[in-house]
Scaffold this motif. Sequence first.
Motif, PDB file in Angstrom:
ATOM      1  N   PHE A   1      14.510 -37.104  -0.597  1.00 29.05           N
ATOM      2  CA  PHE A   1      15.834 -37.668  -0.882  1.00 29.05           C
ATOM      3  C   PHE A   1      16.448 -38.274   0.369  1.00 29.05           C
ATOM      4  N   SER A   2      16.340 -37.582   1.476  1.00 27.44           N
ATOM      5  CA  SER A   2      17.025 -38.011   2.693  1.00 27.44           C
ATOM      6  C   SER A   2      16.446 -39.285   3.287  1.00 27.44           C
ATOM      7  N   ALA A   3      15.309 -39.746   2.784  1.00 27.20           N
ATOM      8  CA  ALA A   3      14.685 -40.965   3.307  1.00 27.20           C
ATOM      9  C   ALA A   3      15.138 -42.213   2.575  1.00 27.20           C
ATOM     10  N   ASN A   4      15.858 -42.049   1.491  1.00 25.49           N
ATOM     11  CA  ASN A   4      16.202 -43.171   0.626  1.00 25.49           C
ATOM     12  C   ASN A   4      17.673 -43.547   0.681  1.00 25.49           C
ATOM     13  N   ALA A   5      17.914 -44.863   0.771  1.00 25.68           N
ATOM     14  CA  ALA A   5      19.256 -45.346   0.456  1.00 25.68           C
ATOM     15  C   ALA A   5      19.475 -45.136  -1.048  1.00 25.68           C
ATOM     16  N   MET A   6      20.728 -44.962  -1.421  1.00 27.76           N
ATOM     17  CA  MET A   6      21.051 -44.677  -2.815  1.00 27.76           C
ATOM     18  C   MET A   6      22.210 -45.554  -3.266  1.00 27.76           C
ATOM     19  N   GLY A   7      22.303 -45.771  -4.567  1.00 22.14           N
ATOM     20  CA  GLY A   7      23.404 -46.571  -5.081  1.00 22.14           C
ATOM     21  C   GLY A   7      23.878 -46.111  -6.440  1.00 22.14           C
ATOM     22  N   TRP A   8      25.104 -46.463  -6.741  1.00 19.46           N
ATOM     23  CA  TRP A   8      25.664 -46.286  -8.082  1.00 19.46           C
ATOM     24  C   TRP A   8      25.871 -47.659  -8.706  1.00 19.46           C
ATOM     25  N   TYR A   9      25.398 -47.794  -9.933  1.00 18.30           N
ATOM     26  CA  TYR A   9      25.603 -48.996 -10.729  1.00 18.30           C
ATOM     27  C   TYR A   9      26.402 -48.617 -11.975  1.00 18.30           C
ATOM     28  N   ARG A  10      26.955 -49.621 -12.623  1.00 19.36           N
ATOM     29  CA  ARG A  10      27.586 -49.394 -13.917  1.00 19.36           C
ATOM     30  C   ARG A  10      27.336 -50.591 -14.827  1.00 19.36           C
TER      31      ARG A  10
ATOM     32  N   SER B   1      20.598 -43.799   4.103  1.00 14.63           N
ATOM     33  CA  SER B   1      19.856 -42.548   3.947  1.00 14.63           C
ATOM     34  C   SER B   1      20.558 -41.342   4.559  1.00 14.63           C
ATOM     35  N   ASP B   2      21.266 -41.530   5.661  1.00 13.33           N
ATOM     36  CA  ASP B   2      21.918 -40.372   6.283  1.00 13.33           C
ATOM     37  C   ASP B   2      23.412 -40.306   5.995  1.00 13.33           C
ATOM     38  N   GLY B   3      23.894 -41.225   5.167  1.00  9.59           N
ATOM     39  CA  GLY B   3      25.296 -41.189   4.768  1.00  9.59           C
ATOM     40  C   GLY B   3      26.270 -41.804   5.743  1.00  9.59           C
ATOM     41  N   SER B   4      25.760 -42.439   6.805  1.00  7.63           N
ATOM     42  CA  SER B   4      26.651 -42.967   7.837  1.00  7.63           C
ATOM     43  C   SER B   4      27.218 -44.333   7.502  1.00  7.63           C
ATOM     44  N   SER B   5      26.676 -44.985   6.487  1.00 10.97           N
ATOM     45  CA  SER B   5      27.139 -46.322   6.123  1.00 10.97           C
ATOM     46  C   SER B   5      27.302 -46.410   4.607  1.00 10.97           C
TER      47      SER B   5
END
Length: 120
Positions: free
Chosen positions: A28-37, A52-56
């Motif tokens: 999980f920590s290696a991936n950028a993540m997104g929310w779509y709708r 990935s680390d939540g800094s951006s």
Amino acid sequence: VQLVESGGGLVPAGGSLRLSCAASGTTFSANAMGWYRQAPGKQRELVAHINSDGSSTKYADSVKGRFTISRDNAKNTMYLQMNSLKPEGTAVYYCNAGGLYVLGYPGGYWGQGTQVTVSS
């Protein structure tokens, strides 16, 4: 890779909800993540994404200042805090992993979606 969203529901305009996306089967920590709708009759749109680390973090203009994306890599979970909800926020919200969001490309992994309905 499995992504499971939760936290959707029915809220009045001006209300708040917190969505969660639990991930398994991946680093999980290696991936950028997104929310779509995706609202009825409309295309799926990117709401927010986080590195990935939540800094951006980045947000769609329509939710900037009202929504907050975050993640807890120790819990393999991503969140979307939604405040001051508007009726136009009614949609199915999807979690996505591994995309190049700044270039407009979602990753290949999607959750099943969670319905958010905002009443006027």
